[in-house]
Scaffold this motif. Sequence first.
Motif, PDB file in Angstrom:
ATOM      1  N   ILE A 179      28.504 -43.039   2.275  1.00 17.66           N
ATOM      2  CA  ILE A 179      27.766 -41.793   2.445  1.00 17.66           C
ATOM      3  C   ILE A 179      27.965 -40.890   1.234  1.00 17.66           C
ATOM      4  O   ILE A 179      29.089 -40.693   0.779  1.00 17.66           O
ATOM      5  N   LEU A 180      26.872 -40.344   0.733  1.00 19.02           N
ATOM      6  CA  LEU A 180      26.929 -39.292  -0.280  1.00 19.02           C
ATOM      7  C   LEU A 180      26.707 -37.955   0.420  1.00 19.02           C
ATOM      8  O   LEU A 180      25.666 -37.747   1.055  1.00 19.02           O
ATOM      9  N   PHE A 181      27.690 -37.072   0.325  1.00 15.71           N
ATOM     10  CA  PHE A 181      27.583 -35.721   0.882  1.00 15.71           C
ATOM     11  C   PHE A 181      27.155 -34.776  -0.239  1.00 15.71           C
ATOM     12  O   PHE A 181      27.796 -34.750  -1.296  1.00 15.71           O
ATOM     13  N   ILE A 182      26.103 -33.991  -0.007  1.00 10.82           N
ATOM     14  CA  ILE A 182      25.575 -33.119  -1.056  1.00 10.82           C
ATOM     15  C   ILE A 182      25.574 -31.663  -0.607  1.00 10.82           C
ATOM     16  O   ILE A 182      25.055 -31.330   0.457  1.00 10.82           O
ATOM     17  N   TYR A 183      26.149 -30.799  -1.453  1.00 12.20           N
ATOM     18  CA  TYR A 183      26.087 -29.351  -1.247  1.00 12.20           C
ATOM     19  C   TYR A 183      24.839 -28.792  -1.936  1.00 12.20           C
ATOM     20  O   TYR A 183      24.476 -29.238  -3.029  1.00 12.20           O
ATOM     21  N   PRO A 184      24.217 -27.768  -1.332  1.00 15.79           N
ATOM     22  CA  PRO A 184      22.991 -27.211  -1.905  1.00 15.79           C
ATOM     23  C   PRO A 184      23.247 -26.143  -2.960  1.00 15.79           C
ATOM     24  O   PRO A 184      24.382 -25.713  -3.183  1.00 15.79           O
ATOM     25  N   ALA A 185      22.154 -25.686  -3.550  1.00 18.68           N
ATOM     26  CA  ALA A 185      22.194 -24.591  -4.518  1.00 18.68           C
ATOM     27  C   ALA A 185      22.447 -23.267  -3.796  1.00 18.68           C
ATOM     28  O   ALA A 185      22.647 -23.225  -2.580  1.00 18.68           O
ATOM     29  N   THR A 186      22.422 -22.184  -4.546  1.00 16.15           N
ATOM     30  CA  THR A 186      22.794 -20.868  -4.016  1.00 16.15           C
ATOM     31  C   THR A 186      21.932 -20.435  -2.845  1.00 16.15           C
ATOM     32  O   THR A 186      22.385 -19.694  -1.975  1.00 16.15           O
ATOM     33  N   ASP A 187      20.699 -20.898  -2.775  1.00 15.79           N
ATOM     34  CA  ASP A 187      19.809 -20.481  -1.690  1.00 15.79           C
ATOM     35  C   ASP A 187      20.204 -21.103  -0.354  1.00 15.79           C
ATOM     36  O   ASP A 187      19.803 -20.615   0.695  1.00 15.79           O
ATOM     37  N   GLY A 188      20.976 -22.194  -0.360  1.00 12.02           N
ATOM     38  CA  GLY A 188      21.545 -22.750   0.859  1.00 12.02           C
ATOM     39  C   GLY A 188      20.745 -23.816   1.558  1.00 12.02           C
ATOM     40  O   GLY A 188      21.265 -24.503   2.433  1.00 12.02           O
ATOM     41  N   SER A 189      19.462 -23.992   1.217  1.00  7.08           N
ATOM     42  CA  SER A 189      18.628 -24.968   1.917  1.00  7.08           C
ATOM     43  C   SER A 189      18.784 -26.351   1.287  1.00  7.08           C
ATOM     44  O   SER A 189      19.282 -26.500   0.174  1.00  7.08           O
ATOM     45  N   VAL A 190      18.326 -27.378   2.023  1.00  7.14           N
ATOM     46  CA  VAL A 190      18.578 -28.749   1.573  1.00  7.14           C
ATOM     47  C   VAL A 190      17.339 -29.639   1.588  1.00  7.14           C
ATOM     48  O   VAL A 190      17.408 -30.788   1.167  1.00  7.14           O
TER      49      VAL A 190
END
Length: 308
Positions: free
Chosen positions: A37-48
């Motif tokens: 699994i690759l877990f990804i954090y979003p940019a500053t806006d928070g959406s994915v």
Amino acid sequence: MKRIALRKLLENKNIGNDRLLNLEGSNVKVLREGSPILFIYPATDGSVGYMNNYLPHIPESWGVYALQTPGMDGEQEPYRTVPEIAAHGIREMRRIQPEGPYYVAGNCMGGLPAYETARQLHEQGERAGLVLHLMPNFNRPWKELPVDANSLQKRAIIDYVYIIERLLEVEIDLPWEELDGLDENEQVDFVVRYVSERNLLNGMDLDVFRNRMGIYKSNLSAMLTYDPPAGFDGSITILAVGEDDRGETAISALSPYAAPLRSIHRDQINTIHINADGGALFDGSEPHMGKIGAELTRIMNAAGAPAS
């Protein structure tokens, strides 16, 4: 296509068929099931939702789980520090995958909690199999941008306008003298009205935009105050995406995205420059996403290869 992608980014309407993970209280979105699994954090806006653009460039066997910013759905107050965001992310990751190695990535500001996640996992005796920062290497006047807590609203508006200008290739000349005389809610109303009147994002929901501005300000505060301690002995790979003819070939030391790079040795940093528009990390525009995707595929294939 760019305008549609930007509207979806700002309105938090997801692109594709991603769904919420069926865990009580979870903010994780499953973009694709698989293993590892690759877990990804979003940019500053928070959406994915825009991360669905990455899926064709990640090997099909991999699962892709997006760690949407807590608070996007009003389920809690958003965190205001990178260590808190990372600690929350680790709790979510362990619910899904109790043991490592963990493969962690982040887009834009998300590269900071991705790195902090690896650092905290290291302290907990766990291993990160990959730490990847998808960095839009925008050539911005970092030294001139406001960074103090009292200016978060203004900085958030400046950033939003920059993204609109960059992705839509337009120029927005906000009357800052008029804006500075308004309170924060009035400023948000003014910006939405100003942009809508120019038919850039006509019909945007004001309440949605106001909520997104609150999320952005919290993540912005986290990004601007992040000062990681030394002691991490792992490595980080950076896909620095910027266009050569815009002068986006070097990562500015003044950029808040560079915080982890100031706390580790240069031998621990693998930087790959891609001559493409960093905006493609948000709107998936071609041929830029294809250039980014080729390197992303190579990195993911290497990360998933059995250790020799």
